[in-house]
Design an enzyme around this catalytic site. Sequence first.
Site, mmCIF file in Angstrom:
data_model
loop_
_atom_site.group_PDB
_atom_site.id
_atom_site.type_symbol
_atom_site.label_atom_id
_atom_site.label_comp_id
_atom_site.label_asym_id
_atom_site.label_seq_id
_atom_site.Cartn_x
_atom_site.Cartn_y
_atom_site.Cartn_z
ATOM 1 N N HIS A 20 20.798 -26.166 121.732
ATOM 2 C CA HIS A 20 22.037 -26.127 121.052
ATOM 3 C C HIS A 20 22.672 -24.694 121.656
ATOM 4 O O HIS A 20 21.897 -23.941 122.572
ATOM 5 C CB HIS A 20 22.008 -25.807 119.550
ATOM 6 N N TYR A 38 17.117 -17.086 109.589
ATOM 7 C CA TYR A 38 17.634 -18.267 110.212
ATOM 8 C C TYR A 38 18.179 -19.206 109.587
ATOM 9 O O TYR A 38 19.202 -19.697 109.476
ATOM 10 C CB TYR A 38 16.643 -18.806 111.254
ATOM 11 N N HIS A 39 17.265 -19.643 108.611
ATOM 12 C CA HIS A 39 17.739 -20.615 107.539
ATOM 13 C C HIS A 39 17.592 -19.806 106.106
ATOM 14 O O HIS A 39 16.764 -18.887 105.881
ATOM 15 C CB HIS A 39 16.751 -21.558 107.211
#
Length: 319
Positions: free
Chosen positions: A293, A276-277
Amino acid sequence: PLSNQLSPEKIDTSKPAIGGVGTAVNPTPKTEWSFNRTLSNSIRKNILKFLDAERDISILKGTLKPGDVIHYIFDRQSTVNVSESLYRLLPAVSPMKDRHFQRCAIVGNSGILLNSSCGRQIDGHDFVIRCNLAPVEEFAGDVGRRTSLVTMNPSVVQRAFQDLSSAAWRERFLQRLRALQGGVLWIPAFMAKGGEERVAWAVRLILQHALRVRTAFPSLRLLHAVRGYWLTNKVLIKRPTTGLLMYTMATRFCEEIHLYGFWPFPRDARGNPIKYHYYDTLTYEYTSRSSPHTMPLEFSTLRDLHSRGALRLHTGACH
Ligand code: CTP
C-alpha cells in the site's frame, strides 16, 4: 473534467513514509468544515464511470457456477475453484441494491481512535462500515458498536482468529459475525492467492451455524476499476487499501461520508506514539516491509478532499 476533481498539486507526497518515527504530521485543518454537495456529487458521477459499487460490491449467483476457475486478481498465474459452499453464499441480488444513506461512517483501524471517545458519534451514522473484522465490544467507547458492513481479508482469519484452530477461536469468530446482526460481510476472496483455505473455513462456519450475515464477494473488476479512478486523478496508488476501497464504493450509497481511524503514521500531531491498529500489536515496521500500500499518499489525498468538503476526516477526539 476529472482533473478538476482532485488537485494533485496540493497532495504533498513528501510526507514521511510509514515508519518515519519522530516526524509529526499535520492533523486535518482546524477550520470549520462544511459539506460540499456539488463536489461530492461530481466525484460520485466520475467514480461511476469506472465502477458501479451497487453491482461491483459482489459477484452474484448466476454469473458463475460451482467448479468455475478464477484467476486471482493480483496473482494471475494462480487459480482457485468456486466451491459449492462459496457458491451458496453468493447473493442473488446486490446487498446494496437501492440502498441510500444520508450519513455514513467508514472506520479505519488506526490507533488514533484510542481515547477518542468517538464511539457514540460513529454509531450515530446511518450506515457504519468497518474493516477486517476489527473488534468493537472492548473498544466501544472509542469506536462504537454498530456495523452495517465489515470487510474480511482472508489473512485476518489467521492474524486475528488463529486460523480458527481451536473451538475457542472458532467461537470468537462466530461471536464477531453474530454481532453483525444481518449486516454485510464483504470477503475479497479472489484478490490475492494464499487465502483459499481461510475463506473455505469461514464459509463453512457461516453455513454450519446458519449465521444471519449477508455475504458479499467483490466483483473481479472492482480493484482495477478503483485503481483506475485514482490513477486517472493522478493519485498514483500501487494497490488501494481496504479503507480507500470502501470510500470509493461508499460514494455510490452515501451523501456525507465521515472517516474515522485513518492515520497511517506512528505519531500524532503532537508527537505522541500512535499504534498501527487500535486493537493489536502490529507495528509500522512490520507493515511497511510487507505492505504493497501507499497509505501516506492515500491519506494526503483524503485530507485534500476533507479540506474541500467532499468528505470529513476525523482525526481528533470527539466531544
Ligand atoms: N488505516 C489507516 N491508518 C492505520 C491503519 C489503517 O489509515 N494506521 C486505514 C487504511 O485505509 C486501512 C483501513 O484503515 O485499509 C483498515 O485497516 P487494516 O485492517 O489495517 O487494513 P490493512 O490490512 O492495512 O489494509 P488491507 O486490508 O487493504 O491490506
